[in-house]
Write a protein that holds these residues in place. Structure first.
Motif, PDB file in Angstrom:
ATOM      1  N   ASP A 144     -20.157  98.489   2.415  1.00 46.88           N
ATOM      2  CA  ASP A 144     -18.922  97.991   1.580  1.00 46.88           C
ATOM      3  C   ASP A 144     -19.395  97.330   0.467  1.00 46.88           C
ATOM      4  O   ASP A 144     -18.268  97.006  -0.720  1.00 46.88           O
ATOM      5  CB  ASP A 144     -17.988  96.814   2.445  1.00 46.88           C
ATOM      6  CG  ASP A 144     -17.673  97.461   3.798  1.00 46.88           C
ATOM      7  OD1 ASP A 144     -17.210  99.092   3.679  1.00 46.88           O
ATOM      8  OD2 ASP A 144     -17.052  97.201   4.599  1.00 46.88           O
ATOM      9  N   ASP A 193     -22.438  97.734  -1.529  1.00 43.61           N
ATOM     10  CA  ASP A 193     -22.296  98.229  -2.794  1.00 43.61           C
ATOM     11  C   ASP A 193     -21.165  99.136  -2.992  1.00 43.61           C
ATOM     12  O   ASP A 193     -20.727  99.238  -4.598  1.00 43.61           O
ATOM     13  CB  ASP A 193     -22.902  99.278  -1.790  1.00 43.61           C
ATOM     14  CG  ASP A 193     -24.320  99.306  -1.245  1.00 43.61           C
ATOM     15  OD1 ASP A 193     -25.392  98.174  -2.430  1.00 43.61           O
ATOM     16  OD2 ASP A 193     -25.189 100.110  -0.527  1.00 43.61           O
ATOM     17  N   GLU A 194     -19.914  99.679  -2.272  1.00 43.47           N
ATOM     18  CA  GLU A 194     -18.624 100.005  -2.858  1.00 43.47           C
ATOM     19  C   GLU A 194     -18.157  98.988  -3.793  1.00 43.47           C
ATOM     20  O   GLU A 194     -17.804  99.411  -4.895  1.00 43.47           O
ATOM     21  CB  GLU A 194     -17.587 100.532  -1.561  1.00 43.47           C
ATOM     22  CG  GLU A 194     -18.839 101.497  -1.188  1.00 43.47           C
ATOM     23  CD  GLU A 194     -17.990 102.193  -0.078  1.00 43.47           C
ATOM     24  OE1 GLU A 194     -16.405 102.043   0.487  1.00 43.47           O
ATOM     25  OE2 GLU A 194     -18.051 103.459   0.568  1.00 43.47           O
ATOM     26  N   LYS A 195     -17.892  97.826  -3.230  1.00 45.22           N
ATOM     27  CA  LYS A 195     -17.292  96.597  -4.594  1.00 45.22           C
ATOM     28  C   LYS A 195     -18.022  96.684  -5.936  1.00 45.22           C
ATOM     29  O   LYS A 195     -17.814  96.020  -6.387  1.00 45.22           O
ATOM     30  CB  LYS A 195     -17.445  95.882  -3.077  1.00 45.22           C
ATOM     31  CG  LYS A 195     -16.198  94.085  -3.960  1.00 45.22           C
ATOM     32  CD  LYS A 195     -16.789  92.992  -3.544  1.00 45.22           C
ATOM     33  CE  LYS A 195     -15.582  92.248  -3.872  1.00 45.22           C
ATOM     34  NZ  LYS A 195     -15.440  90.752  -2.846  1.00 45.22           N
ATOM     35  N   LYS A 235     -20.618  99.054  -7.327  1.00 46.56           N
ATOM     36  CA  LYS A 235     -19.550 100.000  -8.198  1.00 46.56           C
ATOM     37  C   LYS A 235     -18.293 100.270  -8.699  1.00 46.56           C
ATOM     38  O   LYS A 235     -18.326 100.233  -9.851  1.00 46.56           O
ATOM     39  CB  LYS A 235     -20.262 101.298  -7.138  1.00 46.56           C
ATOM     40  CG  LYS A 235     -20.889 102.080  -6.402  1.00 46.56           C
ATOM     41  CD  LYS A 235     -21.648 103.067  -6.153  1.00 46.56           C
ATOM     42  CE  LYS A 235     -22.447 103.493  -5.856  1.00 46.56           C
ATOM     43  NZ  LYS A 235     -22.912 104.675  -4.586  1.00 46.56           N
ATOM     44  N   LYS A 236     -17.294  99.498  -7.567  1.00 49.18           N
ATOM     45  CA  LYS A 236     -15.810  99.139  -8.255  1.00 49.18           C
ATOM     46  C   LYS A 236     -15.907  98.292  -9.747  1.00 49.18           C
ATOM     47  O   LYS A 236     -14.967  98.069 -10.626  1.00 49.18           O
ATOM     48  CB  LYS A 236     -14.505  99.302  -7.233  1.00 49.18           C
ATOM     49  CG  LYS A 236     -14.683  99.858  -6.516  1.00 49.18           C
ATOM     50  CD  LYS A 236     -13.464  99.752  -5.239  1.00 49.18           C
ATOM     51  CE  LYS A 236     -13.718 100.926  -4.315  1.00 49.18           C
ATOM     52  NZ  LYS A 236     -12.609 100.484  -2.758  1.00 49.18           N
ATOM     53  N   GLU A 237     -16.178  97.313  -9.600  1.00 45.23           N
ATOM     54  CA  GLU A 237     -16.952  96.385 -10.725  1.00 45.23           C
ATOM     55  C   GLU A 237     -16.875  96.180 -11.188  1.00 45.23           C
ATOM     56  O   GLU A 237     -16.723  95.662 -12.105  1.00 45.23           O
ATOM     57  CB  GLU A 237     -17.102  94.170  -9.491  1.00 45.23           C
ATOM     58  CG  GLU A 237     -15.867  94.482  -8.494  1.00 45.23           C
ATOM     59  CD  GLU A 237     -16.345  93.095  -7.281  1.00 45.23           C
ATOM     60  OE1 GLU A 237     -17.213  92.249  -7.942  1.00 45.23           O
ATOM     61  OE2 GLU A 237     -15.678  92.475  -6.809  1.00 45.23           O
ATOM     62  N   LYS A 238     -18.734  97.267 -11.069  1.00 43.83           N
ATOM     63  CA  LYS A 238     -19.066  97.574 -12.443  1.00 43.83           C
ATOM     64  C   LYS A 238     -18.013  97.799 -13.507  1.00 43.83           C
ATOM     65  O   LYS A 238     -17.633  98.699 -13.467  1.00 43.83           O
ATOM     66  CB  LYS A 238     -20.037  97.992 -11.969  1.00 43.83           C
ATOM     67  CG  LYS A 238     -21.428  98.311 -13.143  1.00 43.83           C
ATOM     68  CD  LYS A 238     -22.316  99.509 -12.268  1.00 43.83           C
ATOM     69  CE  LYS A 238     -23.281  99.772 -13.895  1.00 43.83           C
ATOM     70  NZ  LYS A 238     -24.558 100.326 -13.386  1.00 43.83           N
ATOM     71  N   SER A 239     -18.137  96.664 -14.748  1.00 42.29           N
ATOM     72  CA  SER A 239     -17.718  97.926 -16.107  1.00 42.29           C
ATOM     73  C   SER A 239     -18.772  98.876 -16.879  1.00 42.29           C
ATOM     74  O   SER A 239     -18.917  99.073 -17.131  1.00 42.29           O
ATOM     75  CB  SER A 239     -17.163  96.416 -17.219  1.00 42.29           C
ATOM     76  OG  SER A 239     -18.667  96.391 -17.733  1.00 42.29           O
TER      77      SER A 239
END
Length: 149
Positions: A128, A130-132, A134-138
């Motif tokens: 979770d 790692d996924e968060k 990746k999502k927050e990475k601009s």
């Protein structure tokens, strides 16, 4: 008769929780002491009954990366045995032996289930996270980095 004279199988966890090394100045008599001997009857050491329940430390092997070590440690601590070959029993692997005996040993089932649930929860938490990340990475984040030469 004392425990050592009866030669019963006991789990390593139960033994460690009940007995401690006797020191040289301890009296070697009475019900509080047992004599540890090898199968050829040679003396090994004296042990004394513990007055308090200890915290037992052991290696925390990963169920995913070190399966055989994990199952060996669980069986060693929570399956009764007298000689090390008793730990694996008739099985080919420690995992196979664990699956063969786990339903008959409530302490083994409880403690290993706790450890397995902790590993699963940790894996899910890391996934979770790692996924968060990746999502927050601009999308411009990589281009903003300056390469080091």
């Amino acid at each position: 008769k004392q425990w050592y004279q009866r030669r019963v199988a006991i789990t390593a966890g139960d033994f460690a929780s009940k007995w401690d090394k006797a020191h040289k100045n301890d009296p070697k008599r009475g019900d509080r002491f047992i004599k540890i001997v090898r199968s050829d009857k040679t003396f090994v050491k004296w042990m004394k009954a513990r007055s308090k329940e200890p915290v037992i430390y052991h290696n925390n092997y990963s169920i995913t990366e070190q399966k055989e070590e994990f199952y060996y440690s669980m069986l060693c601590l929570y399956k009764p045995w007298r000689v090390e070959s008793d730990i694996k029993g008739p099985s080919e692997t420690f995992e196979e032996e664990y699956n063969r005996v786990v339903d008959n040993l409530p302490q083994l089932k409880e403690m290993s289930s706790r450890r397995i649930n902790i590993y699963k929860a940790r894996e899910n938490m890391e996934k979770d996270a790692d996924e968060k990340i990746k999502k927050e990475k601009s999308p411009d984040c990589d281009s903003a980095l300056i390469p080091l030469l």
